[in-house]
Design an enzyme around this catalytic site. Structure first.
Site, PDB file in Angstrom:
ATOM      1  N   ARG A  92       0.899  -1.236   0.151  1.00  0.00           N
ATOM      2  CA  ARG A  92      -0.048   0.064   0.239  1.00  0.00           C
ATOM      3  C   ARG A  92       1.226   1.086   0.253  1.00  0.00           C
ATOM      4  NH1 ARG A  92      -2.097   1.415   4.514  1.00  0.00           N
ATOM      5  NH2 ARG A  92      -1.173  -0.349   5.280  1.00  0.00           N
ATOM      6  N   LYS A 237      -8.448  -2.919   1.365  1.00  0.00           N
ATOM      7  CA  LYS A 237      -7.909  -1.932   2.246  1.00  0.00           C
ATOM      8  C   LYS A 237      -9.084  -0.291   2.476  1.00  0.00           C
ATOM      9  CE  LYS A 237      -5.598  -4.417   5.477  1.00  0.00           C
ATOM     10  NZ  LYS A 237      -6.636  -5.011   6.409  1.00  0.00           N
ATOM     11  N   HIS A 256      -9.870  -4.773  13.141  1.00  0.00           N
ATOM     12  CA  HIS A 256      -8.673  -4.952  12.631  1.00  0.00           C
ATOM     13  C   HIS A 256      -8.551  -6.202  13.285  1.00  0.00           C
ATOM     14  CE1 HIS A 256      -4.833  -5.101  10.663  1.00  0.00           C
ATOM     15  NE2 HIS A 256      -4.896  -5.690   9.840  1.00  0.00           N
ATOM     16  N   SER A 274       1.605  -7.397  12.274  1.00  0.00           N
ATOM     17  CA  SER A 274       1.804  -7.787  11.287  1.00  0.00           C
ATOM     18  C   SER A 274       3.623  -7.961  12.145  1.00  0.00           C
ATOM     19  CB  SER A 274       2.793  -7.245  10.567  1.00  0.00           C
ATOM     20  OG  SER A 274       4.069  -8.108   9.775  1.00  0.00           O
ATOM     21  N   LYS A 278      -0.963 -12.833  15.119  1.00  0.00           N
ATOM     22  CA  LYS A 278      -2.480 -12.868  14.600  1.00  0.00           C
ATOM     23  C   LYS A 278      -3.329 -14.327  14.063  1.00  0.00           C
ATOM     24  CE  LYS A 278      -4.212  -9.414  12.043  1.00  0.00           C
ATOM     25  NZ  LYS A 278      -4.267  -9.208  11.343  1.00  0.00           N
ATOM     26  N   THR A 279      -1.961 -14.783  12.718  1.00  0.00           N
ATOM     27  CA  THR A 279      -3.050 -15.184  11.636  1.00  0.00           C
ATOM     28  C   THR A 279      -2.363 -17.061  12.741  1.00  0.00           C
ATOM     29  OG1 THR A 279      -3.186 -14.381   9.968  1.00  0.00           O
ATOM     30  CG2 THR A 279      -2.506 -16.534   9.459  1.00  0.00           C
ATOM     31  N   ASP A 293      -8.585 -11.263   9.559  1.00  0.00           N
ATOM     32  CA  ASP A 293      -7.999  -9.862   9.232  1.00  0.00           C
ATOM     33  C   ASP A 293      -9.103  -8.959   9.631  1.00  0.00           C
ATOM     34  OD1 ASP A 293      -6.019  -8.614   8.782  1.00  0.00           O
ATOM     35  OD2 ASP A 293      -6.853  -8.195   6.786  1.00  0.00           O
ATOM     36  N   ARG A 357       2.119 -12.393  -1.150  1.00  0.00           N
ATOM     37  CA  ARG A 357       0.721 -12.223  -1.092  1.00  0.00           C
ATOM     38  C   ARG A 357      -0.100 -12.891  -1.586  1.00  0.00           C
ATOM     39  NH1 ARG A 357      -0.958  -9.397   3.657  1.00  0.00           N
ATOM     40  NH2 ARG A 357      -0.141  -7.885   4.162  1.00  0.00           N
TER      41      ARG A 357
END
Length: 565
Positions: A92, A237, A256, A274, A278-279, A293, A357
């Site tokens: 981004r 996003k 988030h 990051s 979390k994932t 997410d 990604r």
């Protein structure tokens, strides 16, 4: 797609009531109705785009693949996954994101470094260039109509207009796909993104912009334009930023975070920046994945914003992340991944970017929650990777402390991650996602606190970082110990022990957690240099307090007293 894969997907679709219960029907109806016109979809009157002679509307996955390959937009891997390059921009462009300054949204948007304002005339300039590009240079375009949000009460209708088939593919993966033909008849979008990635703003200096790239949101006109960057994440996003604007103003929390659901229906949320896990931690074989997410929390409970996942692939392997690895197959979309001569992806090659990604529909994860929803959460977990080695592996937060840490959004960078970083550096991101918060952060904190109090939700802080010393001295918390902490929180056994308040941060540290050594539970005990621990704890507490000063201003709730002493 092979006959076996097609049959398996059809059987899976029949058993999934919300997100994908009619995947086969969806592919059937869009196959016969995929050709449309700007007039039949109302795009000409709504946007001014009138000239593209061919409009492909909600293409099914097989046709998307055909268009990508025919257009030569990327390359196909050995197992049929399509891979594209996003060119110069592999992430981004946060400094190129703008909101039009106009009433009434100018009174509610949190203006600053995150939400930068531009005058209406700047919007008009960029919007006209985008429309002119489509009317003069584009012969065929792709339109995705779908939803953001699995909750029928709180979701928004989104329309994504693109020139590239792979960007249509990305939108199809990430947003929620309609189930029936009736849903697309007379579709009225709540928000429209016009992706004009090939338009370059050569006059950006005259317009007062940061660069030739511009991602501009017009809240009142419910439109956004993307110019100068091909990166797919701008679409995802961008809509998330708008959900963070709309929903809280109507009493619905936007977050988030990832979410999962236990066998008894208990729901848990995982916040974290990051690198905090979390994932990984939300992907539990004993729990259903609601989403990885973006989520909302309305009067009915938790709901996923998305119909897919967008995961990093750097150094990905089946051993480390089997769920994500196995999800990368036909209909998934790889971005900026280097493909070897044999057609296999090389996830260790970061010559293009470290931000490689993959996007894929959520039903590529076997253990997903088909409704995309869960009840009011029993537990909220804030994840942090503390490279200073100060925070315990798990601690219980009071309601006020939860808001303090939610607003702080703390993790730490380690030495070597950036040039000049020779020791741990704190990284604070409000609400664990400052880049996407369109209102003042305390608005989200106030709303979250009300939700937690109403539903009796308990919050915990889990440190996935260092123990026994900071980076370079101590060691990283083991995944086994971290999972033990998470399981103790989710099954409630963590409440079966005594707790001791930390003398500086105030949170409560458990005396015992099955599977976690007692010496690790008390971070000071894990340090051989006790004085060094005390001095570093004081240093880190000072960093928290200094960061938190920006949340103190007239007219907003002050949570300062719940921070470190």
């Amino acid at each position: 797609m092979s006959a076996m894969v097609s049959l398996r997907n059809s059987l899976r679709a029949a058993a999934r009531p919300v997100l994908s219960r009619k995947i086969t029907m969806h592919q059937q109806f869009v196959r016969t109705a995929s050709l449309a016109t700007v007039s039949s979809l109302g795009i000409d009157k709504a946007t001014g785009i009138t000239k593209p002679s061919t409009v492909y509307h909600n293409l099914p996955y097989p046709q998307v693949f055909e268009h990508e390959t025919k257009n030569k937009e990327g390359e196909t891997t050995a197992n049929g996954t399509y891979c594209v390059s996003t060119g110069q921009f592999t992430g981004r462009s946060p400094k190129d994101k703008y909101f039009v300054q106009q009433a009434p949204s100018d009174e509610t948007l949190d203006w600053g470094k995150i939400n930068v304002g531009v005058a209406p005339k700047v919007w008009e300039n960029i919007y006209k260039k985008a429309v002119k590009h489509y009317n003069e240079n584009v012969e065929k375009m792709y339109v995705f109509d779908g939803y953001c949000g699995t909750s029928p009460k709180s979701r928004k209708n989104v329309r994504i207009i693109t020139e590239l088939a792979w960007q249509h593919h990305f939108a199809k993966n990430m947003f929620i796909r309609p189930d029936t033909e009736a849903e697309t008849e007379g579709f009225k979008p709540d928000f429209t993104i016009i992706n004009a990635c090939k338009v370059v703003n050569d006059d950006y200096k005259e317009l007062g912009l940061n660069s030739e790239v511009a991602v501009v949101f017009n809240v009142e006109e419910r439109k956004a334009v993307i110019t100068g960057t091909w990166y797919g994440g701008e679409m995802k996003k961008g809509i998330f930023s708008m959900m963070n604007y709309w929903l809280p103003l109507n009493g619905v929390m936007a977050m988030h975070c990832s979410a999962n659901k236990g066998k008894n229906g208990d729901t848990a949320l995982f916040f974290g920046l990051s690198g905090t896990g979390k994932t990984t931690l939300s992907a539990d074989p004993d729990r259903k994945l609601i989403g990885d997410d973006e989520h909302g929390w309305d009067n009915d409970g938790i709901f996923n914003f998305e119909g897919g996942c967008y995961a990093k692939t750097v150094n990905l392997s089946h051993e480390t992340e089997p769920e994500i690895f196995d999800a990368i197959k036909r209909d998934a979309l790889l971005e900026n991944v280097v493909i070897k001569e044999n057609g296999e992806p090389d996830y260790t090659d970061v010559s293009k970017t470290e931000n490689t990604r993959v996007s894929y529909p959520i039903y590529h994860i076997d253990n997903f929650e088909p409704t995309g929803m869960g009840g009011h959460p029993n537990s909220v977990i804030f994840l942090t990777c503390d490279a200073f080695g100060i925070l315990p592996p798990v601690s219980r937060l009071s309601a006020g402390q939860a808001m303090y840490h939610f607003l702080s959004g703390y993790t730490a960078k380690v030495a070597g991650t950036e040039r000049g970083v020779t020791e741990p550096v704190p990284n604070f991101s409000a609400c664990f996602g400052a880049a996407f918060m369109t209102l003042h952060p305390t608005k989200y904190a106030d709303l979250l606190q009300k939700k937690l109090a109403k539903h009796g939700t308990q919050c915990f802080l889990i440190n996935t970082g260092w123990t026994g010393g900071g980076y370079g001295v101590g060691k990283r918390m083991s995944l086994k110990a971290t999972r033990a902490c998470v399981h103790a929180v989710l099954d409630g056994t963590i409440h079966n022990t005594s707790f001791t308040p930390d003398p500086v941060f105030g949170f409560e540290v458990p005396a015992e957690v099955p599977g976690v050594p007692d010496k690790v539970l008390d971070p000071r005990d894990a340090w051989s240099d006790k004085d060094g621990y005390d001095a570093t704890r004081t240093k880190l507490a000072g960093m928290f307090k200094e960061n938190f000063t920006k949340f103190v201003k007239p007219g907003v709730t002050d949570y300062t007293s719940y921070g470190p002493k």
